[in-house]
Design a protein around this motif. Structure first.
Motif, short mmCIF file in Angstrom:
data_model
loop_
_atom_site.label_atom_id
_atom_site.label_comp_id
_atom_site.label_asym_id
_atom_site.label_seq_id
_atom_site.Cartn_x
_atom_site.Cartn_y
_atom_site.Cartn_z
N SER A 169 0.59 -1.24 0.02
CA SER A 169 0.16 0.47 0.23
C SER A 169 0.80 1.15 -0.01
O SER A 169 1.94 1.08 1.19
N VAL A 170 0.99 2.28 -0.79
CA VAL A 170 1.91 3.23 -1.01
C VAL A 170 0.77 4.24 -0.26
O VAL A 170 -0.40 4.79 -0.37
N ASN A 171 1.87 5.37 -0.41
CA ASN A 171 0.98 6.77 0.43
C ASN A 171 2.10 8.00 0.27
O ASN A 171 3.57 8.06 0.11
N ASN A 172 1.49 8.96 0.74
CA ASN A 172 1.99 10.12 -0.05
C ASN A 172 2.26 11.25 1.35
O ASN A 172 2.51 12.47 1.59
N GLY A 173 2.68 10.57 2.30
CA GLY A 173 3.70 10.75 3.16
C GLY A 173 2.19 10.88 4.85
O GLY A 173 1.15 10.08 4.48
N SER A 174 2.48 11.28 5.94
CA SER A 174 1.43 11.69 6.81
C SER A 174 0.75 12.26 7.10
O SER A 174 0.51 13.54 6.17
N PHE A 175 -0.85 11.76 7.09
CA PHE A 175 -2.02 12.48 6.57
C PHE A 175 -3.09 12.02 7.98
O PHE A 175 -4.13 11.03 7.82
N PRO A 176 -1.94 12.56 8.54
CA PRO A 176 -3.48 12.00 10.01
C PRO A 176 -4.62 12.28 10.15
O PRO A 176 -4.35 13.02 10.14
N PRO A 177 -5.09 11.44 11.20
CA PRO A 177 -5.24 10.53 12.05
C PRO A 177 -4.96 9.14 11.21
O PRO A 177 -5.10 8.22 11.86
N TYR A 178 -4.69 8.85 9.73
CA TYR A 178 -5.15 8.03 8.70
C TYR A 178 -4.02 7.50 8.78
O TYR A 178 -3.74 6.11 9.27
N GLU A 179 -3.19 8.37 8.58
CA GLU A 179 -2.15 7.75 7.85
C GLU A 179 -0.55 8.71 8.77
O GLU A 179 -0.56 10.11 8.89
N ILE A 180 0.31 7.78 10.06
CA ILE A 180 0.98 8.76 10.25
C ILE A 180 2.63 7.79 10.18
O ILE A 180 2.31 6.72 10.34
N VAL A 181 3.63 8.24 9.60
CA VAL A 181 4.27 7.26 9.11
C VAL A 181 5.78 8.29 9.52
O VAL A 181 6.33 8.65 9.77
N THR A 182 6.51 7.22 10.16
CA THR A 182 8.21 7.05 11.05
C THR A 182 8.91 7.39 10.24
O THR A 182 8.85 6.74 9.09
N ASP A 183 10.10 7.58 10.64
CA ASP A 183 11.42 7.89 10.22
C ASP A 183 11.72 6.71 9.36
O ASP A 183 12.41 6.48 8.80
N THR A 184 11.34 5.67 9.76
CA THR A 184 11.78 4.32 9.19
C THR A 184 10.40 3.66 8.59
O THR A 184 10.51 2.50 8.11
N ASN A 185 9.33 4.95 8.05
CA ASN A 185 8.17 4.52 7.11
C ASN A 185 7.55 3.17 8.12
O ASN A 185 6.86 2.99 6.73
N ALA A 186 7.35 3.29 8.84
CA ALA A 186 6.68 2.05 9.45
C ALA A 186 5.70 3.08 9.84
O ALA A 186 5.06 4.65 9.39
#
Length: 295
Positions: free
Chosen positions: A53-70
């Motif tokens: 699944s691809v994302n385009n960076g953090s989109f809280p609170p749905y997607e929160i991307v860490t600096d390790t891409n978790a």
């Protein structure tokens, strides 16, 4: 530290602080494999035992991307539950900007985006949307709303931040043209690649407002320590019914598979648990579907 790194650090720090409280508000039930849905997966995905699944960076609170891409957030929880239903692992990859996300899916480099991404008729020409939330678009402004931005028309004469390539950018650019045509003060559109950078521009007063989805803006306002507030809430702001969802390439069998998995999560109560866990109860829909947008 440059502004993008500072913005991401701010978002990550908030995510770390908030994670225990959010987790305490509802554990996500484990799912059983649905063999009928699993059988509908393309053979190469079943053989690999995973999809991306691809994302385009953090989109809280749905997607929160860490600096390790978790990944954490509501979409991460939904992805994990969907992976369990399908008997595969769902991995996450990040790209810069919505255009790169959509082209990556179209090229087959990524199987889907959990998103949610805005569903519009124009986007349905190249993609299918598995809609699972309804969203609203508002402004995040400095506390007290010093510029008096209470509607889209009142954005004239201001510096408005938006995410590059998104539906809000299209609407705010059209509004900028309207401001000019009506002889009103110029609206300056400031496009950024992600949410944290956009909200930081408002906090640092380089932008007068950030025009974006209400759910993530609510999240960012909560972390701003009283510096920000929402404006133009409860108004159309250039949009009608705004559905958002997961994205697959046009005609992909994954659309029906993902829809089946999401409907199972709705039926067994897991969707409800995840959405409420992340404060998204006002964005829930009772009947997810494919390409629900009418405009």
């Amino acid at each position: 530290m440059n502004i993008r790194k500072l913005a991401c650090a701010s978002a990550l720090a908030f995510a770390v602080i908030q994670a225990p409280a959010l987790a305490a508000s509802g554990d996500v039930p484990a799912q059983q494999v649905n063999e009928a849905l699993r059988a509908k997966l393309p053979e190469n995905i079943r053989a690999a035992g995973k999809m991306v699944s691809v994302n385009n960076g953090s989109f809280p609170p749905y997607e929160i991307v860490t600096d390790t891409n978790a990944m954490t957030g509501a979409s991460a929880d939904l992805s994990e539950a969907i992976g369990q239903i399908l008997g595969i692992k769902i991995e996450h990859a990040s790209v810069s900007g919505l255009s790169a996300l959509l082209s990556g899916i179209k090229s087959g480099r990524y199987q889907f985006a959990m998103g949610p991404v805005g569903d519009f008729k124009s986007r349905q020409e190249a993609n299918d949307f598995v809609d699972y939330v309804r969203e609203y678009v508002v402004f995040a402004v400095q506390k007290g709303n010093p510029k008096g931005i209470n509607s889209l028309d009142e954005a004239c004469g201001n510096r408005i931040a938006v995410m590059s390539g998104g539906s809000a950018e299209r609407v705010i650019k059209a509004q900028a043209e309207k401001c000019a045509a009506e002889g009103k003060p110029a609206l300056e559109v400031q496009s950024f690649t992600d949410q944290p950078t956009s909200i930081l521009a408002v906090r640092s007063k380089r932008s007068d407002a950030f025009f974006s989805s209400q759910a993530p803006l609510t999240y960012f306002v909560q972390q701003a320590g009283g510096e920000l507030e929402l404006a133009a809430v409860g108004k159309a702001n250039g949009f009608q019914d705004l559905y958002q969802g997961a994205v697959v390439s046009k005609g992909s069998p994954l659309g029906e598979v993902l829809l089946g998995a999401i409907k199972e999560l709705v039926a067994n109560g897991t969707y409800d648990v995840i959405m409420k866990k992340w404060g998204l109860q006002n964005n829930m829909i009772s009947d997810p579907g494919i390409n629900l947008a009418s405009q």
